[in-house]
Structure formats: C-alpha cells, structure tokens
Design a protein around this motif. Structure first.
Motif, PDB file in Angstrom:
ATOM      1  N   VAL A   1       8.915   6.826  -8.171  1.00 21.85           N
ATOM      2  CA  VAL A   1       9.558   6.058  -9.538  1.00 21.85           C
ATOM      3  C   VAL A   1       9.888   6.871 -10.660  1.00 21.85           C
ATOM      4  O   VAL A   1      10.695   6.570 -11.371  1.00 21.85           O
ATOM      5  N   HIS A   2       9.317   8.042 -10.643  1.00 19.63           N
ATOM      6  CA  HIS A   2       9.545   9.083 -11.820  1.00 19.63           C
ATOM      7  C   HIS A   2       9.393  10.466 -11.260  1.00 19.63           C
ATOM      8  O   HIS A   2       8.923  11.378 -12.006  1.00 19.63           O
ATOM      9  N   GLY A   3      10.149  10.550 -10.211  1.00 22.22           N
ATOM     10  CA  GLY A   3      10.074  11.949  -9.610  1.00 22.22           C
ATOM     11  C   GLY A   3       8.910  12.352  -8.776  1.00 22.22           C
ATOM     12  O   GLY A   3       8.108  11.671  -8.291  1.00 22.22           O
ATOM     13  N   PRO A   4       8.974  13.822  -8.354  1.00 24.73           N
ATOM     14  CA  PRO A   4       8.101  14.369  -7.740  1.00 24.73           C
ATOM     15  C   PRO A   4       6.586  14.013  -8.217  1.00 24.73           C
ATOM     16  O   PRO A   4       6.321  14.143  -9.407  1.00 24.73           O
ATOM     17  N   ARG A   5       5.589  14.038  -7.495  1.00 26.39           N
ATOM     18  CA  ARG A   5       4.083  13.854  -7.870  1.00 26.39           C
ATOM     19  C   ARG A   5       3.490  14.956  -7.913  1.00 26.39           C
ATOM     20  O   ARG A   5       2.489  15.265  -8.561  1.00 26.39           O
ATOM     21  N   ALA A   6       3.886  16.293  -7.462  1.00 27.54           N
ATOM     22  CA  ALA A   6       3.247  17.287  -7.480  1.00 27.54           C
ATOM     23  C   ALA A   6       3.589  18.526  -8.575  1.00 27.54           C
ATOM     24  O   ALA A   6       2.912  18.998  -9.266  1.00 27.54           O
ATOM     25  N   ALA A   7       4.800  18.683  -8.279  1.00 27.87           N
ATOM     26  CA  ALA A   7       5.030  19.636  -9.216  1.00 27.87           C
ATOM     27  C   ALA A   7       6.882  19.275  -9.678  1.00 27.87           C
ATOM     28  O   ALA A   7       7.550  18.841  -8.595  1.00 27.87           O
ATOM     29  N   TRP A   8       7.358  19.451 -10.635  1.00 30.60           N
ATOM     30  CA  TRP A   8       8.596  19.110 -11.172  1.00 30.60           C
ATOM     31  C   TRP A   8       9.478  20.119 -10.876  1.00 30.60           C
ATOM     32  O   TRP A   8      10.691  19.787 -11.425  1.00 30.60           O
ATOM     33  N   GLN A   9       9.319  21.271 -10.437  1.00 29.05           N
ATOM     34  CA  GLN A   9      10.380  22.380 -10.562  1.00 29.05           C
ATOM     35  C   GLN A   9      10.169  23.047  -9.098  1.00 29.05           C
ATOM     36  O   GLN A   9      10.305  23.900  -8.820  1.00 29.05           O
ATOM     37  N   ASP A  10      10.111  22.138  -8.096  1.00 30.12           N
ATOM     38  CA  ASP A  10      10.070  22.401  -6.693  1.00 30.12           C
ATOM     39  C   ASP A  10      11.590  22.562  -5.808  1.00 30.12           C
ATOM     40  O   ASP A  10      11.921  21.727  -6.107  1.00 30.12           O
ATOM     41  N   PRO A  11      11.910  23.585  -5.504  1.00 27.22           N
ATOM     42  CA  PRO A  11      13.108  23.622  -4.795  1.00 27.22           C
ATOM     43  C   PRO A  11      13.409  22.858  -3.763  1.00 27.22           C
ATOM     44  O   PRO A  11      14.311  22.565  -3.454  1.00 27.22           O
ATOM     45  N   ALA A  12      12.235  22.549  -3.063  1.00 25.15           N
ATOM     46  CA  ALA A  12      12.067  21.913  -1.640  1.00 25.15           C
ATOM     47  C   ALA A  12      12.130  20.266  -2.404  1.00 25.15           C
ATOM     48  O   ALA A  12      12.439  19.474  -1.244  1.00 25.15           O
ATOM     49  N   GLU A  13      11.960  19.849  -3.406  1.00 25.54           N
ATOM     50  CA  GLU A  13      12.157  18.528  -4.099  1.00 25.54           C
ATOM     51  C   GLU A  13      12.751  18.386  -5.216  1.00 25.54           C
ATOM     52  O   GLU A  13      12.020  18.491  -6.301  1.00 25.54           O
TER      53      GLU A  13
ATOM     54  N   HIS B   1       6.290   2.134 -15.447  1.00 23.18           N
ATOM     55  CA  HIS B   1       6.304   2.661 -16.925  1.00 23.18           C
ATOM     56  C   HIS B   1       7.667   2.487 -17.308  1.00 23.18           C
ATOM     57  O   HIS B   1       8.627   2.397 -16.674  1.00 23.18           O
ATOM     58  N   THR B   2       7.849   1.988 -18.733  1.00 20.38           N
ATOM     59  CA  THR B   2       9.170   1.934 -19.376  1.00 20.38           C
ATOM     60  C   THR B   2       9.944   3.240 -19.293  1.00 20.38           C
ATOM     61  O   THR B   2      11.114   3.027 -19.404  1.00 20.38           O
ATOM     62  N   VAL B   3       9.341   4.220 -19.920  1.00 21.70           N
ATOM     63  CA  VAL B   3       9.937   5.602 -19.846  1.00 21.70           C
ATOM     64  C   VAL B   3       9.212   6.387 -18.838  1.00 21.70           C
ATOM     65  O   VAL B   3       8.006   6.256 -18.644  1.00 21.70           O
ATOM     66  N   ASN B   4       9.938   7.760 -18.472  1.00 18.31           N
ATOM     67  CA  ASN B   4       9.098   8.570 -17.763  1.00 18.31           C
ATOM     68  C   ASN B   4       7.891   9.298 -18.456  1.00 18.31           C
ATOM     69  O   ASN B   4       7.984   9.668 -19.564  1.00 18.31           O
ATOM     70  N   PRO B   5       6.745   9.031 -17.784  1.00 12.03           N
ATOM     71  CA  PRO B   5       5.482   9.492 -18.537  1.00 12.03           C
ATOM     72  C   PRO B   5       5.104  11.075 -18.717  1.00 12.03           C
ATOM     73  O   PRO B   5       4.463  11.360 -19.387  1.00 12.03           O
TER      74      PRO B   5
ATOM     75  N   LEU C   1       8.146  13.611 -18.283  1.00  7.88           N
ATOM     76  CA  LEU C   1       9.399  14.113 -18.683  1.00  7.88           C
ATOM     77  C   LEU C   1      10.162  13.103 -19.419  1.00  7.88           C
ATOM     78  O   LEU C   1      11.000  12.452 -18.655  1.00  7.88           O
ATOM     79  N   ALA C   2      10.317  12.954 -20.690  1.00  5.19           N
ATOM     80  CA  ALA C   2      10.816  11.824 -21.345  1.00  5.19           C
ATOM     81  C   ALA C   2      12.312  11.910 -21.240  1.00  5.19           C
ATOM     82  O   ALA C   2      12.958  10.757 -21.592  1.00  5.19           O
ATOM     83  N   ASP C   3      12.926  12.968 -21.030  1.00  2.60           N
ATOM     84  CA  ASP C   3      14.308  12.948 -20.690  1.00  2.60           C
ATOM     85  C   ASP C   3      14.905  12.535 -19.264  1.00  2.60           C
ATOM     86  O   ASP C   3      16.282  12.705 -19.007  1.00  2.60           O
ATOM     87  N   LYS C   4      13.961  12.389 -18.379  1.00  4.90           N
ATOM     88  CA  LYS C   4      14.407  12.066 -16.977  1.00  4.90           C
ATOM     89  C   LYS C   4      14.115  10.593 -16.789  1.00  4.90           C
ATOM     90  O   LYS C   4      13.611   9.814 -17.477  1.00  4.90           O
ATOM     91  N   ASP C   5      14.834  10.354 -15.520  1.00  7.09           N
ATOM     92  CA  ASP C   5      14.996   8.739 -15.152  1.00  7.09           C
ATOM     93  C   ASP C   5      13.326   8.228 -14.723  1.00  7.09           C
ATOM     94  O   ASP C   5      12.323   8.889 -14.491  1.00  7.09           O
ATOM     95  N   GLN C   6      13.334   7.066 -14.978  1.00  5.99           N
ATOM     96  CA  GLN C   6      12.123   6.067 -14.630  1.00  5.99           C
ATOM     97  C   GLN C   6      12.487   4.814 -13.978  1.00  5.99           C
ATOM     98  O   GLN C   6      13.450   4.016 -14.747  1.00  5.99           O
ATOM     99  N   ILE C   7      12.339   4.495 -12.957  1.00  8.34           N
ATOM    100  CA  ILE C   7      12.578   3.129 -12.299  1.00  8.34           C
ATOM    101  C   ILE C   7      11.796   1.960 -13.013  1.00  8.34           C
ATOM    102  O   ILE C   7      10.718   2.299 -13.424  1.00  8.34           O
TER     103      ILE C   7
END
Length: 360
Positions: A13-25, A54-58, A60-66
């Motif tokens: 719902v708010h992107g990858p769980r381990a690392a946010w700069q993973d070329p594989a994800e 979450h109402t906003v991404n907890p 990365l504030a500028d990223k999507d959040q379902i």
C-alpha cells in the motif's frame, strides 16, 4: 491444540517494505499493483492479506498511499478465497461508521473480512489534519471505548452507550455477517494497554517480528490473562529472505540492508514524526534489520529448509497466522509458494512453479 498454520502477505500500500531505492523493486503503490499482487497471492495459495492504513505515505510524503478501506472493499469483490484484513486507527472513524463499513465489506466478501485495530504512531498524520492525537495510554483508552461499541454493533446488537468519548442511543446495524457472528478482530501493539485490550476484545493478537524466545514470552503473558469466549489466537509479522542456501540468503540480506541504509535521511524525518513511547519503535532500535513491523528480526532469513523449520517452531509456540513481507515482492511471493509451501506441508502452487521455471 495449535491452530492450522496460515500464511498471509502485506499488500504494497505504500511501496517496498525493505528499501525504497531498490532497482529490483521500483516504487509502486498503485491500485493496479495492489490488486494484481493480492489476486496473485490468492492464486498461489496464500490465506490472507493485510492492508495497512495511512492517509498519507508514512515514509515518503511525496509518494503514493492506497486508502485501506476502499481498497479492501474492492479486493473483497475481486477475490473469492483469501481473507482481507484492513487496518484501522480508531481516531479516524466514529465506531458506528466503521462498524457499518466493516459489515458492508464482510457481506461483499461473503464472510472473509477482518480488521486490525492499531494504536497509531505517526503523530503528523493526525496533527496536520487537526485531529487530536492523545498520548500513548490515552489512545488506548480511546480505542478501548471505541471497540466496546464496534464489537456489539458488528453482531447486530442494539447499542446504547454514554462514555468519555461517545454518546450512542439505540443504534443497530443490518445486514449482519451472512455466515458468522461478526468479522474477525485483530489487534496489534505490544505495550501493556495493548496486551490487555487484546485479551478483552480481539480474536487474533498480532506480534511484530522478533526472536522466537521473545515471541514465546509475549504469548505466555497474553494467553494467561482472563478472557471471555474462545482462546485468543496469535499472528506474527515477518520479512522473509529464503534461498537454496543460507549463504545466498545472507547475501540478499546484506544487499537489502545496504540499500536500506540509503533511506537514512527519510527515516530520520519519519522518526521525528513518531511517538517515541510506541513499544514497536523501541524494539526496532535493538538490532539491524530490514522490513517493517520487526522485519527480519524474526529470523526468517536462510535456506528454504531453515525458513520452514523456523516457521514450524513459531507455529508450535502458538503462532497461527504469519503475515509476511518480501522484496522484490511478486518474485519472492512466487518463490516462497514454490519452495517453502511444500516444506510447510502445503501443496506447491502450479502457478508459482511455472513462473519460477520461466524466469530461470
């Protein structure tokens, strides 16, 4: 007796769980990605999915959040077997409104819905919206009164209540669940108020990923408490890295740990928005790990056999539901179904086997 082992997966719902700069994800918190992930998880044989709220991404504030509850309603309509769990922060919804929403999704799903009551840790999410964010124990006091109204409303009972936070008169909701007394109630949090609330009101108590000995101690403490009704069941959040060999798994762990280190500036900003009294946050500081909600601290990093053995050990200790995280999510979801499911006494998914073979 130990309940049957169930395996679930966190929705992205708010992107990858381990690392946010993973070329594989690459970052993807879109509805199509969430929908396709849950539909694939169901096809692979997973038993549940958790949709965090979450109402906003907890992170990365500028990223999507379902949005958790509208997404859960859509997932309930699209799936046929998997259990849909939506997290809920009581301050965001009046108990009457939330109970009505829960019953609607319960009916859409045909009795496959549950919600995970969480205390909330992201202070900014509330304060920026002008919503009061009480201190730790005050939030649990609010949550206790809140769930004391939601639970009978879910059963279709007429509720009259006047308390510190709510004033409800002769309120009754229909339609009720089509197949059971009410949707299942999950509860997360490890503080004393959380444990007491779980013993009194939850069906399943979620524990954040941590070593087996610590999990056993938590289960023993919560299970000994007086309770009305069926015994409390237990769930565990954990990040999984499973490979053919332990060495390969450790190499992937080190890759993700190095990538996670690049997120340090954003995590420092997140820490400034976080209630320091949350037990989960204090636990995270004890050791390096990847993933959220305890992540790899549960020790599910190793060969396929090792990961299966450790899951069996947690299950023998009383964990019924394993809510797992993976990265890259879809590939590892398939790998786990193909390689670890059979070692857990579950049939390997033919779909997972075909996908793994095609990628080789």
């Amino acid at each position: 007796m130990t309940s049957p082992l169930r395996i679930g997966v966190w929705a992205p719902v708010h992107g990858p769980r381990a690392a946010w700069q993973d070329p594989a994800e690459p970052f993807d918190a879109s509805w199509p990605h969430n929908r396709d992930t849950v539909l694939e998880a169901e096809a692979l044989g997973y038993d549940a999915t958790l949709v965090a709220q979450h109402t906003v991404n907890p992170h990365l504030a500028d990223k999507d959040q379902i949005e958790a509850w509208t997404a859960s309603a859509a997932l309930a309509a699209l799936t046929s077997r998997i259990e849909i769990l939506a997290a809920i922060k009581p301050y965001l919804y009046h108990p009457v409104v939330l109970a009505k929403m829960a019953l609607q999704i319960e009916n859409i799903s045909g009795g496959r819905f549950g919600f995970n009551l969480v205390n909330a840790w992201n202070r900014a999410e509330f304060e920026k919206a002008g919503i009061p964010f009480g201190e730790h124990d005050a939030r649990y006091a609010y949550g206790r009164e809140w769930i004391s109204l939601v639970e009978p409303l879910l059963r279709g009972e007429s509720v009259t209540h006047k308390g510190a936070h709510f004033d409800v008169t002769d309120y009754r909701l229909t339609p009720k669940s089509p197949v059971r007394a009410r949707p299942r109630i999950y509860l997360g949090g490890e503080s004393e108020p959380a444990r007491a609330l779980a013993a009194d009101h939850a069906d399943v108590y979620f524990i954040n990923g941590q070593p087996l000995a610590d999990v056993k101690a938590i289960i023993a403490d919560v299970a000994r408490r007086p309770r009305v009704g069926a015994p409390l069941a237990f769930g565990l959040a954990a990040f999984v890295i499973a490979r053919e060999t332990e060495r390969e798994a450790e190499e992937e762990y080190r890759r993700l740990l190095a990538l996670a280190a690049k997120d340090a500036p954003a995590k420092q900003e997140q820490a400034a928005r976080t209630d320091p009294n949350v037990v989960m946050i204090r636990s995270f500081a004890k050791s390096p790990r990847v993933g959220t909600n305890g992540g790899t601290a549960a020790g599910l990093v190793g060969s396929y056999d090792q990961v299966a053995e450790r899951i069996h050990a947690f299950h023998a200790a009383g964990i019924e539901l394993f809510m797992l995280q993976f990265q890259p999510l879809r590939a590892e979801l398939r790998r786990f179904a193909a390689e670890v499911f059979p070692r857990l006494g579950r049939p390997a998914s033919a779909a997972a086997g075909r996908t793994i073979a095609a990628a080789s």
